[in-house]
Structures are given as structure tokens and as C-alpha cells.
Design a protein around this motif. Sequence first.
Motif, mmCIF file in Angstrom:
data_model
loop_
_atom_site.group_PDB
_atom_site.id
_atom_site.type_symbol
_atom_site.label_atom_id
_atom_site.label_comp_id
_atom_site.label_asym_id
_atom_site.label_seq_id
_atom_site.Cartn_x
_atom_site.Cartn_y
_atom_site.Cartn_z
ATOM 1 N N THR A 1 27.354 -12.249 7.579
ATOM 2 C CA THR A 1 26.506 -11.364 8.379
ATOM 3 C C THR A 1 25.322 -12.125 8.944
ATOM 4 N N PHE B 1 21.261 -17.390 -1.138
ATOM 5 C CA PHE B 1 21.401 -16.256 -2.037
ATOM 6 C C PHE B 1 22.611 -16.507 -2.909
ATOM 7 N N GLY C 1 30.048 -10.201 -2.351
ATOM 8 C CA GLY C 1 28.865 -9.725 -1.668
ATOM 9 C C GLY C 1 28.102 -10.857 -1.008
ATOM 10 N N ALA C 2 28.024 -11.988 -1.722
ATOM 11 C CA ALA C 2 27.283 -13.114 -1.166
ATOM 12 C C ALA C 2 27.996 -13.663 0.058
ATOM 13 N N HIS D 1 29.858 -11.990 2.076
ATOM 14 C CA HIS D 1 29.634 -11.037 3.145
ATOM 15 C C HIS D 1 28.260 -11.250 3.771
ATOM 16 N N ARG D 2 27.272 -11.410 2.911
ATOM 17 C CA ARG D 2 25.912 -11.625 3.394
ATOM 18 C C ARG D 2 25.834 -12.882 4.231
ATOM 19 N N LEU D 3 26.510 -13.929 3.766
ATOM 20 C CA LEU D 3 26.524 -15.204 4.479
ATOM 21 C C LEU D 3 27.068 -15.003 5.895
#
Lengths: 941, 82
Positions: free
Chosen positions: A210, A10, A203-204, A206-208
Amino acid sequence: MGTAAPAGIFGRESQLETLRGLPASLADGPAALVIEGEAGIGKTTLWRAGVAAARDSVRVLVSSPVEVEAKLSYAALVDLLQDVFDDILPDLPSPQRRALEVALLLEEAAGPPPDQRTVDLAFLTAVRTLAQEGSVVIAIDDVQWLDVPSAGVLQFAARRLGHLQVGLLLSRRSGAMDAPLGLDRALPDDRVVRVDVGPLSLGAVHRLLTERLALALSRPVLVRVHETSGGNPFVALEIGRALEGAAPSVSPGEPLPVPRTLEELVSGRIAGLPGATGEALAAAAALSQPTLALVGAAVAADARPLLEPAVEADVVLLDSDRVHFTHPLLASAAYSRLDLLDRRRLHRRLAEVVEDIEEGARHLALAAEAPDQEVSAVLEQAASRARKRGAPHAAAELAEQALHLTPSELTDQALRLKIQAAGHHFEAGDASRAQVLLEEAVASAPPGPRRAEALTRLARARAFGADLRVAAALYGEAIAEAADAPSVRADAEGGLAVAHMRMLDDLPAAARHAGVATELAERCGDRFMLAEFLAGWSLIEGLLGQARAQQLMQRAGDLDTSADEVGVAPYYFLRGLSGASFMAGVLAVWHDDLDGARSRFRAARERAAEFGDEGSLALILRWASYAEWLLGNWDEALRLADDGYDAAVQTGQPSQQAVLAGMRALVLAHLGNAEGAVEAADRALRLAGETGAMFGTMLGVSALGFLQLSRSDPFGAHERLAPLVERLEAAGVKEPGAARYLPDEIEALVALGRLEEAQALLNRLERRARNLDRPSALAAAGRCRGLLAAARGGPAPARVALGEALAQHERVSIPFERARTLLALGAVERRAKQWRSARAALAEALAVFEQLGAELWAERARAELARIGGRRAAGTLLTTTERRLAELVAEGRSNKEVAAALFLTPRTVETKLSRMYAKLGIRSRTELAYRLSREDGTEKV
Amino acid sequence: MTSFLVESYTSTPTALGEIKARARQASAELEREGTRIRYVRSILIPGDEICLHLFQAPSAEAVREVSERAGFSAQRIVEAVE
């Protein structure tokens, strides 16, 4: 809504879109995508997505070199081709097939090593074969770690993709300015797209964290992680992992409780594993093909259970029995954690367990603490093997390592290795490194055969590019010291012979040296050397005007060193020239077999192109140009000369540049382009002066002398040509075909009224021309005889001589020469008041001069014509061509049709028509038709 | 009902209008099925690729549910005071 990203990717939507577009874009021709970014930024992830996407529609060849493989020749090529061997091998011509098999270790190297260029070509052919079935993508991750020979192969191919539907998908660590693999020169700018991979957004990241670590961080911590990692996913993950172990919450304003640098982070990950695991990881990192078996052998234990913790910690993954690091940084960390002693121990162990001789040798070298005779011997052997399979770059490195580890007392061995390494560097294309080594060898060696060998190699390098005189001196020194070593002496003698020939200073000496070289080569039983020396000797004898030149060339040809076999001879970086076939072409030019010469040169050019042998191309093009010039295709001759000059510049051969510039001067002088001719001649003379390449001087001076003659300045012509004639006579040049300036000098002398001198030179020319039965020389001599006779007052003997000359011209077609003879005849007839014969000869000469583009000579012909009977009025007889033209026009044909019928351009037809109208004082085609009917049968003055 | 803040990863380019529409739709759906949920607003931070959504709901579970239905990849759901 856009298409979904593959699982786990992402923050890269736009890059993914670009990558997905690659296969479709190939419909317009080759294209390249280069994914760039810092280490750990996620290039490989993107690259893999690109590969997966491409696989949906096209064939993809893949290679992911790792740092440690960068030393293994052709490792990447093996990767790329391993799945398609069955598809491509049958379609390869056998030399290419063999080269590929040997280079990629599919076959044992037996016989001469494959030329790197042949491997290049084999890969290109393979790609072409695959592209016939559909688009192909060549995907390489971490292209900065491609082994040098594979990179060379890909670079070669990239420049020759033409319109093939072949794409390149590369990833590379950012930092380099140029495009990888020379893509900026290989493909148009708009077909090379850089895909920059920059930092991830907050955000990316954070997503990573998570998704990969199930980590849900508070915003302030997240912000800090994002800042510290700079948006680099690898670093962010490392920090995340470290955070998992640390305190769960972080107070704002406090630094993160994790190691600062990437190295520490990564090292920490490995430090967290059991010691034995760490050892196994270090072994895996140091191996080019780490399998469980090899790793186990290296640590003398079962590798699988040892590596379990590493698999769990996501440091490595196991793919059947191969060990892969999840990220290259982890591999380097695993290796760097060892101290020097442990590293050496590891390499010593690896040297024992790996099968490949070259890799084993490398490990031995890394294990060595001090110079060691045994290790040096192993390295030398590995170097030899690398060379045999066509990997001179690796061979050079291994040879230098062998040298480095040779005990200092063994001076002769060290010298030998130094010379060997220089040879490998030459073959790998690094001439400057080679020369440095050779100079060191020459400086440090005691007098003797070894030093002679170094001298000879150095001389060859110098003769190749820069200075023939220095080369000659070195060869001379080498001969003196080579006494007992026949093959070294042969090499030096042969080299000296060629140097003398190129300097045109003492041909008899050149012949002697060539003879000695040949005899020694025969004694050594070296066929390749023998063929080369015989051909060279033949050319020297040719210049000396000796008939035996032909037999020597025949012997060389009979030895039949075919293209497949050439390459065993050491350091053969000018293979294209060594073919006896090419040199036979040169002899053919001198012997007036122009068609034969031309086809030989064409074949040599093709072969040089096939092999990528640009070094030879310069000289081949010079001779091809000369042949075309004689045959009257002057535009082609000029083009070839210019191409040859470029090739000489490209390959760093100023001595050849001199000759090619001289060739350009000669053609331009004939075209009447005085300014251009003078510029090129000056260049030729300057470069020839710097390098000793006498042929450059010869061509340049010939051009200038001829130019003056064309401008009706015999004094200027004589001023330039006389010293040239003298110099080359002194050198021993007796072959008229190699001294085509001689008739020009004779003509100049006649024009100056120095008839005795002219006669002396003419006698010499004629004697030689008769001895050798050279049609072109006999023709030129006949012309000179005619001019001389005319100057002495008798038109009759002049006419006879010129008639004989014309007869000789029938035997070999050199249009310009024939036209000159016709011009001379026309002038003689005019003075004898034979108007009709004069006009006929002059008109024909003019037609040829115009067709060739010899402006200055066309002017002379026109001037002569104009002096014939001033009246332009009715009764002017038309030349044969003009008559034919008029007839066709009178029949009602258009200019275009007339042009086609007479093999002229419509432009020429128009020009001739308007001249005819002027001559006859008419204005229309109808009048022409009328005049024509009146002309028939009438003999007008 | 409690206020909850949702942090969701939102890749560029996504239009705020679309996000709001989806949030509204998902809330309405859940309401129809019997869960009390009220969508308040969304704030997009394009540079961070993050969108913040405010919901009022009885539990974090409900917010998780509505986020899923709306297609938001919720990274954090925390109680907030508005």
C-alpha cells in the motif's frame, strides 16, 4: 507505547529495539550485532535504521561493500576511515601511519610494501584513538562482500578490543554457520547478538504494498502474494509491480499472472527499460565506483539522460554523481543479462576508462578470450603494484590471472609468474596454495636457475614447518641448478646452512654454506639477505665455539635493518626472527650474558606481538624460556615454553613444537616432575624424529638424562646422555653454552666409577671453557673436577676445585648450578668429617633448591644433611638463613613480617620454623629465643 | 447505515483491549461532532499482524475518518454484510 519506527519500517519492532540498544550496551565493553536474513528480506533497511539510531549518540564508521568491490583490496577500509583521517592520522606511530596511507592509496607506494600486520595494527590504533573520545560503532552492510584484506583487518581488531567501547553492527546474508569476522572467538558469547530478520506477516506485506506502490489488493490476492513471496519484502514488491501491469483482478484458484522466480522478476524489471539504459546499467554494475562520468565513458554517451528511465523505475538512484543500485539483486540482474561477447566487450571498454591500475587489469582479464601476452603483462604489473601497497591477497589473484593468460609457448614467463604467485600467497598467509604452485613449478621446469628458485622457495616452506631433511635435499638440488644466478644461489646456500644447523648434523658444512651465502649476498648488494646470512653464520660459528661468531654478529647488527625496512626482501614471513637483534640474543645465552639475552628476547617478543608475527613467536619464546630457566625463574620458563608450544601449533610448525616440548621437559625435569618431564620429552623426541629438528632431541634427551641423575641413577643418566654427547661432538658442537648436558654426563661417569672416561670428557670441557673464558662452563668443569678428585680419594684437591667453581659462579648467576656445586662441596666436607663446613654448604644448597622448586635435589641435600651427626638434640647448629629467621622470630615478629623481611613466602617460613623446632626439639617461639641466646658464640658439633 | 469492514495493519504486540478502547473513543468523538457512526467489534489476527474492525456508518469516508482518529492504519475499507 513503544517509540515509533522510522518512516517505512514496520513489522520489525523487536529487531529495531535490539538495534537501538547497541550504543548504550557499549558502556560495558565491546559488543556486536549481526543482522541476518535471506536476500531481499530487508536487512539493509534495518541496518540503515540501526546506523541512524546510533548516529544520535555515538560516532559511526560505515561501509556498504557491493559484490564487485569484493576484489578491491582495502576498499571497505577506505570507506570506514574516510571521514576520520584527520582525527586519527596524527596519533599514529609513523610506520603505522605510512602503512595505512600506502594501503589506502593516499600515498604512492615508495619503498618496501607495508606489512599487512602493520595495517591491521594501524586500524586498531585508529579505533583506540577514536574510542578515547566516546563510543564508536563500526557498521558494515553485506559483510559477506567485504574484500579479504579489510576483513582480515577487522578480524584482527575484533580480537583485540579489550574493554574499548566499540560496537560492530553488521548485516549478512544468512547461510553461513560461523559468526562473521571470527566474532565467536573474539567476543564472549553474550556480547554477540544475532538479529534474525524473518518473513513479514500478511499485514506487513499489505502495508508495504500500500505504502510503496499504492496498491490495495483484495484479500485472496494478498494472501497469494504473501505465500509466493514467502514474506520477503523485495520479492513481494517485485510481484506487486508486476501485478500493477497485469490484469487488476485475479480469480481465486488461479496462479498469479507474474513470473515465478526472483531472477525472472528482477530481470523483467530491467527488460522493461530501453536497451541503451540497460547497457548503461550493466556498465554501472560492473564498475566498483560507478560515477556518471565513468558510466558515460563506458557507453560513449551522456549517462544522465540514459539512466533517467532507470531512476524513474526505481532501479537506481543518483547521489550527486554516483550511481547506486537500489538493491544488489538489480545490479547482478543488469550484468547477467549480457551475453558473453557483450560482457567481454564491456570489460574491454571499462579497462580503458577506469583509472586504477588494479581494477583496469581485472577488467582486461575478464575481457580476454584467450591467452594474451600484453594482457598478461598488464596483470603482472598490477600484481606488483598490489604487493607494493601491502595487498598480497590481491597480488596473488592478479598474478595467477596473469599466469592463466600467459601464452603456452612462454614457459619461462609462466614459471616466473607461478613462483611469484606462490610468494604472494605466502605473504597473504596461504602457505598450502603456495606450496602447490611451487611443486607444480618444480615438476614442470627444466633444470636451471628458474627451477632452482622454485626449489629454494619450496625448501623454505618445508623448513618452516615440516621436514628439515626434505628441505635440505631441495636446497642441495637448488644449489646445483642455480649456477649462474647469484641471488638464487645465495638464498639456497643460506637456507641449507640453517637447515644443517637446525639438524645439528654437520656444522662445518653449515659454516661453509653460510660463508658462500654471505659472499654471494654481498656481491648482489642485498642488505637484508646479507644481514640474515651473517647472523645465521654467526650462530653456526658460535656452536662451533669459534671466536669470530662475535664479529659476524656485530657486522649483522651494523647493517641495521630496522623494523621499518624489513619487508623488502621477498617472502619474508618470519620477519621477527630476521632481526639480528634476536639472533644476538641467542649468542648471548651461549656466552653467559643472560641479562643481555633476556632483554633482547623481550624486545623480539614485543616486536613479534606488534606485527602479529605469530610464526616467529614460537622460536622467540623457546629462547626466552631457556634464558629464564638458566636464571632460575622456572615457573616463568615453563609458562613461556607452553605458550611457545601453542604458538608453534597455531602456525603449523611441528619442527618448533619438538623444540618447545623439549624445553618443557627440561624445566619439568628440574622441578622434579618426573611424569610430566617424561611425557614432554617423549613428545619432543617423536616430533624431532619426524621433522629432523635436532634441538628438540637435544633438549628432550638432556631432560631425561638429567632426571635420572636427579634420582641418583647414574647408569640411566649415562645411558641416555652418552649417545647425545657423541652425536653432537660428531656434528662439531664445541660451544659449552650450547652443550650444558656435558657436565651431567661427566657427573654420571664419575658416579659409575668410570673415572678415565670422565677425565677425558672433562679435559675437553675445560679446554673449551678456558679458550672461550665461559664462566658457567668453568664453574661446571670445576665442580666435575671436584667430584672426580673426591672419587679418587683426595678431599683437599676436591675442595680447591669446588672453591674455584664457586668463584666462577660469582661471575654469572645461574642459581641451580651454584647450588649443585654447594651440594658437591657439602658432600665432600661431610666425608672429610668437617661437619660445620658441610652443614653450611648443604644448608645453603637446600635453601636454593627449595626456593627454585627443585624437589629431587632438595631431597638429596636433606639426605646429606641427615647423615651428619645423628643427634638432633641440643647443639644443632642453625644455618645462616635459619639463624636469621630465628632472630626475627625472637624479636617478636609475626610470620608474615618475617617472610617479608627474608623475601620468602609465609608458607615457607612456617615450614622452616617447624623444621627448626623439630631439629632443636622445642615447641615454642619463647624456647627458640632462649635457645638462640645459648647458641651464640658456642661451637657445637 | 451500511456496515463496513476495515483491515488494518497492527504490529505485535498490541492488546485487543486497547484497540477496542480507541475505536470506542474515536466513534464517540465523531458522534459528538455530528457524524452517525457505530463501532461494532474488532477481531485481531496476531499471526498476520492484521486487525479487522466492523463499523456501521453512512459512508466509507466516515469510516476512514474514525479509523484515522483511532490510530488504525487502514489498508482496506470495504462494504460488508453482517
